[in-house]
Design a protein around this motif. Structure first.
Motif, PDB file in Angstrom:
ATOM      1  N   UNK A 195       0.841  -1.215   0.000  1.00 27.09           N
ATOM      2  CA  UNK A 195       0.000   0.000   0.000  1.00 27.09           C
ATOM      3  C   UNK A 195       0.870   1.255   0.000  1.00 27.09           C
ATOM      4  N   UNK A 196       1.863   1.297   0.875  1.00 27.43           N
ATOM      5  CA  UNK A 196       2.739   2.465   0.963  1.00 27.43           C
ATOM      6  C   UNK A 196       3.536   2.644  -0.330  1.00 27.43           C
ATOM      7  N   UNK A 197       3.997   1.537  -0.907  1.00 27.33           N
ATOM      8  CA  UNK A 197       4.728   1.608  -2.177  1.00 27.33           C
ATOM      9  C   UNK A 197       3.823   2.163  -3.272  1.00 27.33           C
ATOM     10  N   UNK A 198       2.590   1.688  -3.314  1.00 30.20           N
ATOM     11  CA  UNK A 198       1.655   2.121  -4.352  1.00 30.20           C
ATOM     12  C   UNK A 198       1.386   3.612  -4.246  1.00 30.20           C
ATOM     13  N   UNK A 199       1.205   4.084  -3.011  1.00 25.15           N
ATOM     14  CA  UNK A 199       0.937   5.505  -2.818  1.00 25.15           C
ATOM     15  C   UNK A 199       2.148   6.360  -3.173  1.00 25.15           C
ATOM     16  N   UNK A 219      -3.956   9.068  14.139  1.00 26.58           N
ATOM     17  CA  UNK A 219      -3.250   7.841  13.776  1.00 26.58           C
ATOM     18  C   UNK A 219      -1.899   8.176  13.168  1.00 26.58           C
ATOM     19  N   UNK A 220      -0.946   7.261  13.339  1.00 29.07           N
ATOM     20  CA  UNK A 220       0.361   7.421  12.712  1.00 29.07           C
ATOM     21  C   UNK A 220       0.248   7.398  11.189  1.00 29.07           C
ATOM     22  N   UNK A 221      -0.798   6.788  10.681  1.00 25.23           N
ATOM     23  CA  UNK A 221      -0.970   6.711   9.235  1.00 25.23           C
ATOM     24  C   UNK A 221      -1.136   8.097   8.620  1.00 25.23           C
ATOM     25  N   UNK A 222      -1.589   9.071   9.405  1.00 29.16           N
ATOM     26  CA  UNK A 222      -1.707  10.434   8.906  1.00 29.16           C
ATOM     27  C   UNK A 222      -0.331  11.016   8.596  1.00 29.16           C
ATOM     28  N   UNK A 223       0.660  10.673   9.431  1.00 31.73           N
ATOM     29  CA  UNK A 223       2.025  11.131   9.183  1.00 31.73           C
ATOM     30  C   UNK A 223       2.575  10.486   7.913  1.00 31.73           C
ATOM     31  N   UNK A 224       2.281   9.199   7.743  1.00 28.85           N
ATOM     32  CA  UNK A 224       2.747   8.487   6.552  1.00 28.85           C
ATOM     33  C   UNK A 224       2.108   9.066   5.300  1.00 28.85           C
ATOM     34  N   UNK A 225       0.819   9.394   5.412  1.00 31.90           N
ATOM     35  CA  UNK A 225       0.118   9.947   4.256  1.00 31.90           C
ATOM     36  C   UNK A 225       0.722  11.285   3.855  1.00 31.90           C
ATOM     37  N   UNK A 226       1.097  12.096   4.852  1.00 34.19           N
ATOM     38  CA  UNK A 226       1.701  13.386   4.557  1.00 34.19           C
ATOM     39  C   UNK A 226       3.036  13.236   3.858  1.00 34.19           C
ATOM     40  N   UNK A 227       3.798  12.233   4.261  1.00 31.62           N
ATOM     41  CA  UNK A 227       5.115  12.012   3.652  1.00 31.62           C
ATOM     42  C   UNK A 227       5.007  11.465   2.235  1.00 31.62           C
ATOM     43  N   UNK A 228       3.821  10.971   1.869  1.00 34.16           N
ATOM     44  CA  UNK A 228       3.612  10.417   0.533  1.00 34.16           C
ATOM     45  C   UNK A 228       2.889  11.403  -0.382  1.00 34.16           C
ATOM     46  N   UNK A 229       2.877  12.657   0.032  1.00 33.89           N
ATOM     47  CA  UNK A 229       2.300  13.692  -0.810  1.00 33.89           C
ATOM     48  C   UNK A 229       0.790  13.733  -0.809  1.00 33.89           C
ATOM     49  N   UNK A 230       0.155  13.098   0.148  1.00 34.06           N
ATOM     50  CA  UNK A 230      -1.298  13.114   0.215  1.00 34.06           C
ATOM     51  C   UNK A 230      -1.976  12.145  -0.723  1.00 34.06           C
ATOM     52  N   UNK A 231      -1.209  11.288  -1.391  1.00 36.98           N
ATOM     53  CA  UNK A 231      -1.811  10.300  -2.292  1.00 36.98           C
ATOM     54  C   UNK A 231      -2.659   9.324  -1.485  1.00 36.98           C
ATOM     55  N   UNK A 242      -4.729   6.477  -2.833  1.00 39.59           N
ATOM     56  CA  UNK A 242      -5.161   5.190  -3.384  1.00 39.59           C
ATOM     57  C   UNK A 242      -4.077   4.149  -3.163  1.00 39.59           C
ATOM     58  N   UNK A 243      -4.455   3.006  -2.581  1.00 40.47           N
ATOM     59  CA  UNK A 243      -5.762   2.619  -2.025  1.00 40.47           C
ATOM     60  C   UNK A 243      -5.900   3.051  -0.567  1.00 40.47           C
ATOM     61  N   UNK A 244      -7.095   2.950  -0.033  1.00 37.01           N
ATOM     62  CA  UNK A 244      -7.330   3.303   1.364  1.00 37.01           C
ATOM     63  C   UNK A 244      -6.688   2.268   2.288  1.00 37.01           C
ATOM     64  N   UNK A 245      -5.725   2.723   3.088  1.00 33.31           N
ATOM     65  CA  UNK A 245      -5.075   1.819   4.033  1.00 33.31           C
ATOM     66  C   UNK A 245      -6.011   1.347   5.119  1.00 33.31           C
ATOM     67  N   UNK A 246      -6.878   2.239   5.602  1.00 33.33           N
ATOM     68  CA  UNK A 246      -7.848   1.856   6.629  1.00 33.33           C
ATOM     69  C   UNK A 246      -8.731   0.714   6.126  1.00 33.33           C
ATOM     70  N   UNK A 247      -9.193   0.862   4.882  1.00 35.78           N
ATOM     71  CA  UNK A 247     -10.082  -0.157   4.321  1.00 35.78           C
ATOM     72  C   UNK A 247      -9.351  -1.479   4.150  1.00 35.78           C
ATOM     73  N   UNK A 248      -8.141  -1.404   3.624  1.00 35.66           N
ATOM     74  CA  UNK A 248      -7.347  -2.611   3.406  1.00 35.66           C
ATOM     75  C   UNK A 248      -7.087  -3.347   4.718  1.00 35.66           C
ATOM     76  N   UNK A 249      -6.634  -2.613   5.728  1.00 34.60           N
ATOM     77  CA  UNK A 249      -6.328  -3.238   7.016  1.00 34.60           C
ATOM     78  C   UNK A 249      -7.571  -3.834   7.665  1.00 34.60           C
ATOM     79  N   UNK A 250      -8.691  -3.144   7.540  1.00 34.83           N
ATOM     80  CA  UNK A 250      -9.934  -3.633   8.133  1.00 34.83           C
ATOM     81  C   UNK A 250     -10.345  -4.973   7.535  1.00 34.83           C
TER      82      UNK A 250
END
Length: 219
Positions: free
Chosen positions: A98-102, A121-133, A135-143
Motif C-alpha cells: 500500500x505504501x509503495x503504491x501511494x 493515527x500514525x498513518x496520517x504522518x505516513x500519508x503526509x510524507x507520501x504527498x497526500x496520495x 489510493x488505495x485506502x489503508x484503513x479499508x485494506x487493514x480492516x
C-alpha cells in the motif's frame, strides 16, 4: 489442495481487478463518480457525529490493526499451531505494498475544503510524507485483512456455535462501517475505498490459503 483452487482463482481475479482499477483511476474514469459521492457525503455531514466517526476510524487504524494481528499470531503460536502464526506476514506485506503504491501513483485525496479531521493515527504522518496520495485506502485494506482473518480463525477454532456463527457477520459489519466512515469523513474517494477493499481481499484470501494449506502427515 482442490479445496483451495477457488480461493487461488479468486486471488488471480482480484489482482486483475486491482490492476484494472488502477488503470481506470489513472485515466480519470472515476473522477466524476468520486466527486459526486464526496459532495453527497459532505452535504450529509453532521458536526455532532464527528467524534463518533473519528472513533470508528480507529478500527482500521494502523495501531489497533497491528496489535490485533500480532495478538492473533501469538494466539496461534501458543495454541500449538506453529507456522500458522506466519499468517501475520500477509498483513505487513499488504501494508508495505500500500505504501509503495501511494509513493508511485499520483492520486491526491479529497480537498481540505470538504475533508474532515480523521481519527488520530500514525498513518496520517505516513500519508503526509507520501504527498497526500490516497489510493488505495489503508484503513479499508487493514480492516478487511484483520477482521476477516479474525473471523476466519474464530469460525474454525471457537468451541461455541454462537460465537462461530456471529464472527463472519460481525466482521462484515465492521468492514461496511469503516467503508462508510472513510466516505463520511471525506478523507478518501470512493475509488480509494474500493481499491482498499480489493487489495485487502487479496491479502485475506492469501492468508486463508496459508491457514488451510495441505500439511504433511506425521510419520
Amino acid at each position: 489442495m482442490p479445496a483451495l483452487v477457488p480461493r487461488l482463482a479468486g486471488i488471480a481475479v482480484l489482482c486483475v481487478a486491482f490492476i484494472s482499477l488502477t488503470i481506470a483511476i489513472t485515466a480519470g474514469a472515476f473522477g466524476a463518480f468520486d466527486q459526486q459521492v464526496a459532495q453527497a457525503m459532505h452535504s450529509a455531514w453532521q458536526p455532532s457525529l464527528h467524534t463518533l466517526f473519528q472513533a470508528i476510524a480507529e478500527l482500521g487504524g494502523i495501531e489497533l490493526t497491528t496489535i490485533l494481528m500480532l495478538a492473533l499470531a501469538v494466539y496461534l503460536w501458543q495454541g500449538g499451531f506453529g507456522s500458522d502464526a506466519l499468517v501475520v506476514l500477509v498483513f505487513f506485506a499488504a501494508e508495505g505494498f500500500e505504501l509503495f503504491y501511494k509513493s508511485i501513483l499520483y492520486h491526491p485525496g479529497p480537498p481540505r475544503s470538504i475533508a474532515q479531521a480523521d481519527g488520530p493515527s500514525l498513518s496520517e504522518l505516513l500519508r503526509g510524507s507520501l504527498g497526500g496520495n490516497s489510493f488505495p485506502s489503508g484503513h479499508m485494506m487493514r480492516t478487511v485483512i484483520v477482521y476477516g482473518l479474525l473471523a476466519f480463525v474464530v469460525r474454525r477454532l471457537s468451541p461455541s456455535p454462537l460465537v462461530r456463527a456471529l464472527a463472519p457477520p460481525i466482521a462484515i459489519a465492521i468492514i461496511v462501517l469503516v467503508a462508510f466512515d472513510r466516505l463520511y469523513l471525506d478523507v478518501h474517494w470512493e475509488s480509494d475505498v474500493i481499491g482498499g477493499l480489493v487489495l485487502g481481499a487479496i491479502a485475506l484470501l492469501a492468508g486463508t490459503v496459508w491457514l488451510d494449506r495441505p500439511l504433511k502427515a506425521e510419520n
